[in-house]
Design a protein around this motif. Structure first.
Motif, PDB file in Angstrom:
ATOM      1  N   GLN A   6       0.818  -1.207   0.000  1.00 24.86           N
ATOM      2  CA  GLN A   6       0.000   0.000   0.000  1.00 24.86           C
ATOM      3  C   GLN A   6       0.854   1.261   0.000  1.00 24.86           C
ATOM      4  O   GLN A   6       0.435   2.299  -0.515  1.00 24.86           O
ATOM      5  CB  GLN A   6      -0.929  -0.009   1.219  1.00 24.86           C
TER       6      GLN A   6
ATOM      7  N   ARG B  97       4.482   3.667  -4.178  1.00 26.59           N
ATOM      8  CA  ARG B  97       3.858   4.690  -5.010  1.00 26.59           C
ATOM      9  C   ARG B  97       3.651   4.228  -6.445  1.00 26.59           C
ATOM     10  O   ARG B  97       3.098   4.951  -7.258  1.00 26.59           O
ATOM     11  CB  ARG B  97       4.704   5.970  -5.008  1.00 26.59           C
TER      12      ARG B  97
ATOM     13  N   HIS C  95      -5.532  -4.549  -5.008  1.00 25.14           N
ATOM     14  CA  HIS C  95      -4.814  -3.412  -5.572  1.00 25.14           C
ATOM     15  C   HIS C  95      -4.301  -2.566  -4.423  1.00 25.14           C
ATOM     16  O   HIS C  95      -4.743  -2.691  -3.276  1.00 25.14           O
ATOM     17  CB  HIS C  95      -5.744  -2.572  -6.466  1.00 25.14           C
ATOM     18  N   ASN C  96      -3.351  -1.693  -4.730  1.00 31.07           N
ATOM     19  CA  ASN C  96      -2.849  -0.780  -3.702  1.00 31.07           C
ATOM     20  C   ASN C  96      -3.427   0.617  -3.930  1.00 31.07           C
ATOM     21  O   ASN C  96      -4.163   0.881  -4.887  1.00 31.07           O
ATOM     22  CB  ASN C  96      -1.318  -0.759  -3.700  1.00 31.07           C
ATOM     23  N   ALA C  97      -3.080   1.505  -3.008  1.00 28.38           N
ATOM     24  CA  ALA C  97      -3.659   2.856  -3.035  1.00 28.38           C
ATOM     25  C   ALA C  97      -3.240   3.626  -4.282  1.00 28.38           C
ATOM     26  O   ALA C  97      -4.023   4.410  -4.829  1.00 28.38           O
ATOM     27  CB  ALA C  97      -3.232   3.615  -1.775  1.00 28.38           C
ATOM     28  N   ALA C  98      -1.995   3.392  -4.750  1.00 29.37           N
ATOM     29  CA  ALA C  98      -1.531   4.107  -5.940  1.00 29.37           C
ATOM     30  C   ALA C  98      -2.348   3.706  -7.168  1.00 29.37           C
ATOM     31  O   ALA C  98      -2.647   4.554  -8.024  1.00 29.37           O
ATOM     32  CB  ALA C  98      -0.045   3.829  -6.168  1.00 29.37           C
TER      33      ALA C  98
ATOM     34  N   ALA D  78      -5.513   2.655  -7.098  1.00 34.19           N
ATOM     35  CA  ALA D  78      -6.834   3.273  -6.945  1.00 34.19           C
ATOM     36  C   ALA D  78      -6.783   4.763  -7.228  1.00 34.19           C
ATOM     37  O   ALA D  78      -7.742   5.351  -7.738  1.00 34.19           O
ATOM     38  CB  ALA D  78      -7.359   3.012  -5.541  1.00 34.19           C
ATOM     39  N   GLU D  79      -5.658   5.390  -6.914  1.00 36.24           N
ATOM     40  CA  GLU D  79      -5.532   6.827  -7.142  1.00 36.24           C
ATOM     41  C   GLU D  79      -5.580   7.153  -8.631  1.00 36.24           C
ATOM     42  O   GLU D  79      -6.142   8.188  -9.024  1.00 36.24           O
ATOM     43  CB  GLU D  79      -4.218   7.320  -6.535  1.00 36.24           C
TER      44      GLU D  79
ATOM     45  N   GLY E 178      -9.152   4.489  -9.872  1.00 38.21           N
ATOM     46  CA  GLY E 178     -10.378   4.353  -9.109  1.00 38.21           C
ATOM     47  C   GLY E 178     -11.541   5.050  -9.797  1.00 38.21           C
ATOM     48  O   GLY E 178     -11.373   6.051 -10.505  1.00 38.21           O
TER      49      GLY E 178
ATOM     50  N   TYR F 194     -16.081   1.142  -5.354  1.00 41.24           N
ATOM     51  CA  TYR F 194     -14.943   0.241  -5.141  1.00 41.24           C
ATOM     52  C   TYR F 194     -14.601  -0.457  -6.445  1.00 41.24           C
ATOM     53  O   TYR F 194     -15.457  -0.731  -7.284  1.00 41.24           O
ATOM     54  CB  TYR F 194     -15.260  -0.790  -4.053  1.00 41.24           C
TER      55      TYR F 194
END
Length: 596
Positions: A225, A228, A243-246, A248-249, A252, A260
């Motif tokens: 997570q 980057r 998936h990781n936050a990058a 989704a950024e 997403g 989601y």
């Protein structure tokens, strides 16, 4: 096999031994107890049979005595007949039991059987005899000679002794069995406790491993997570597994209907960033055909509406908690790199244009200087020639001022010729091709030194020059150009050290950290002010007046041009009236040119 498995097998073997061995020992002991009890039973039966046999014998004797006493009736004769019938049966029963008895008991039973048979015979004779005196004699014989009480007592004593012995053995076996049962029970309890402890330890180890695995998974997830770079996992139907936050950024969904992206098809996320048929087919091939994607450039318009250049890597992998294989996606945004590459390419094109312009200017300048040098030679020859003819024509009639003018014209023409020659050398050093070959720097410096010593003695007889020339290596260079370098540097050292009573010149060499060669020329001459060092290697730049030291100011410029063409450089360090140090380098890359 680890230690735990080894101990587990040993514990299982011990449990099996503790269960089987007591069972076998108790079984053997029970068998012995049964044998002892059977012996006791046989002894009791033997005693009972002996008692009944003695009873029948006494009954027979009593009935015979009654008949002798005159009570001869049917009842007495019935008693005698019954006893005579029972005694053989009891004797056979006692004989059958004699196999389990000792030898002495068997002998006694045999003796007793003989006496009983005699009693039976005497009793028969008493019944059959009518003579009272004969009956009394037979009765007395039966009472005195066939007495059985002693034999019966011996048999009872022997039987009692055997009974006591068997009883003690049976009791001892019972106690031993109880001890074995108790010890077995205690050992089994201890093994049970050990087994419980081992199971508890195993459970604790498993719980610890599960906690460690959970913590490791949490750390791995936290790391993923925190990365980057966008990362995602796709299943066989190209749905997002993780998936990781990058990720989704960038991809997403902004729609409230699909907040989601886990579980969604990849073509439905990122506002159509993954909707292209080509990329979907390539991702399918990764999982179905194991065709990995490495550094695949992909242009996408991401969630924020910015068009990006993404570097995609995709490979097939297995997850511990997932039955089917998944596709691992890792992406890198190389848009800034692409922009930088575009900018660098444009700058390189501009720079190439500037370089071509500068090259053209340099070629024009070299051609101009070469042309000018050649074109100036003819006027100089005319000036010098006509000045010489004018001097001859005037002869002794020329006054001092005229002769001075002629000398100035001649010296100026010669100086101009020297400048032209040096300019031609400078131009030639820039235009001629490098002829790389092994050059012995030691020999070249020694030759230059010898030439300079000879010139110094011709110009200034008695001048003393001390040379300190260290060991110098072989290098790969243009021999003529290197000779020009040493001639200028050592010539300047000799020239600018002339005012010294004793001239000290040192030449040394060392290898730098990058492998390049560094040569140093050190003198104790007049030096110069470092404030003007920037002009030192310029064309026609001088630090001293021509009246102090002759020269054109182009020698160091030639040295720098030669070294630059060889990929080296030159620097100087000096102070007024404290000598000067010149250092120049040659790259070690030239050493490898020998083979080629």
């Amino acid at each position: 096999m680890n230690n735990y498995e080894r101990y587990q097998w040993l514990l299982f073997v011990a449990v099996a031994a503790i269960i089987i061995m007591p069972f076998w020992m108790l079984r053997e002991m029970n068998q012995r107890i049964q044998n002892a009890e059977q012996a006791l039973t046989d002894g009791s039966r033997t005693d009972a049979a002996l008692s009944r046999l003695l009873y029948e014998a006494r009954n027979l004797e009593s009935a015979a005595a009654s008949v002798v006493a005159g009570v001869d009736n049917a009842q007495m004769r019935s008693r005698i007949a019954k006893s005579m019938a029972n005694i053989p049966v009891l004797v056979r029963e006692l004989s059958e039991q004699s196999d389990a008895l000792g030898i002495q008991q068997q002998l006694r039973i045999g003796n007793l059987q003989g006496r009983l048979e005699q009693r039976l015979d005497i009793s028969q004779r008493i019944v059959q005899s009518t003579d009272n005196q004969e009956r009394q004699r037979l009765l007395a014989m039966m009472s005195d000679e066939m007495a059985m009480s002693a034999i019966a007592n011996e048999m009872r004593q022997e039987s009692q002794q055997i009974f006591m012995t068997q009883s003690r053995q049976t009791e001892a076996l019972h106690k031993r069995g109880q001890r074995i049962s108790l010890i077995s029970m205690l050992i089994q309890l201890a093994l049970l406790m050990a087994l419980l402890a081992m199971l508890r330890r195993q459970q604790s180890s498993r719980e610890h491993a599960e906690r460690a695995l959970t913590a490791a998974n949490a750390r791995a997830l936290a790391v993923v997570q925190a990365i980057r770079e966008p990362i995602a996992l796709l299943d066989g139907e190209q749905r997002i597994v993780m998936h990781n936050a990058a990720f989704a950024e960038l991809y997403g969904n902004s729609s409230e209907q699909l907040p989601y992206i886990d579980g969604q098809h990849i073509s439905q996320i990122g506002n159509g960033a993954w909707a292209g048929l080509e990329i979907l087919q390539r991702l399918r091939d990764v999982l179905s055909r194991d065709r990995e994607l490495w550094d695949f450039e992909l242009r996408q318009t991401t969630r924020d509406g910015i068009e990006r250049t993404m570097l995609l890597n995709a490979c097939r992998m297995s997850l511990p908690d997932h039955q089917q294989q998944v596709t691992l996606l890792t992406l890198s945004d190389i848009s800034p790199h692409k922009a930088a590459e575009t900018e660098i390419s444009e700058l390189n094109q501009q720079l190439q244009g500037k370089i071509e312009q500068i090259s053209d200017v340099n070629r024009e300048l070299e051609a101009f200087s070469y042309s000018v040098s050649h074109d100036l030679r003819s006027p100089l020859r005319h000036i010098s020639g006509f000045a010489e003819k004018l001097g001859k024509q005037l002869g002794d009639g020329a006054d001092d001022k005229s002769r001075h003018y002629l000398e100035v014209i001649d010296s100026s023409a010669k100086r101009m010729a020297t400048l032209i020659d040096d300019l031609l050398v400078y131009s030639r050093l820039g235009r001629s091709a490098l002829r790389l070959q092994p050059v012995d720097m030691q020999s070249m410096v020694e030759e230059t030194r010898a030439l300079l010593d000879a010139n110094a003695q011709n110009e200034t007889p008695g001048r003393h020059i001390e040379w300190d020339i260290k060991a110098l290596p072989m290098v790969i260079a243009d021999e003529n150009m290197m000779r020009q370098v040493w001639s200028n540097l050592l010539g300047n050292a000799v020239k600018y050290s002339a005012p010294r009573e004793i001239t000290h010149i040192q030449v040394s060499h060392q290898r730098l950290a990058d492998g390049s060669h560094e040569f140093t020329v050190r003198d104790n001459g007049v030096g110069f002010d470092m404030a003007y060092a920037s002009k030192l290697f310029g064309v026609f730049q001088r630090m001293h007046k021509p009246s102090e030291f002759p020269g054109t100011g182009i020698g160091l410029a030639n040295v720098q041009r030669v070294l630059v063409r060889h990929g080296g450089q030159i620097s100087a360090d000096a102070a007024p009236d404290k000598g000067a140090i010149f250092r120049f380098t040659l790259p070690s890359l030239l050493d490898g040119a020998t083979a080629s």
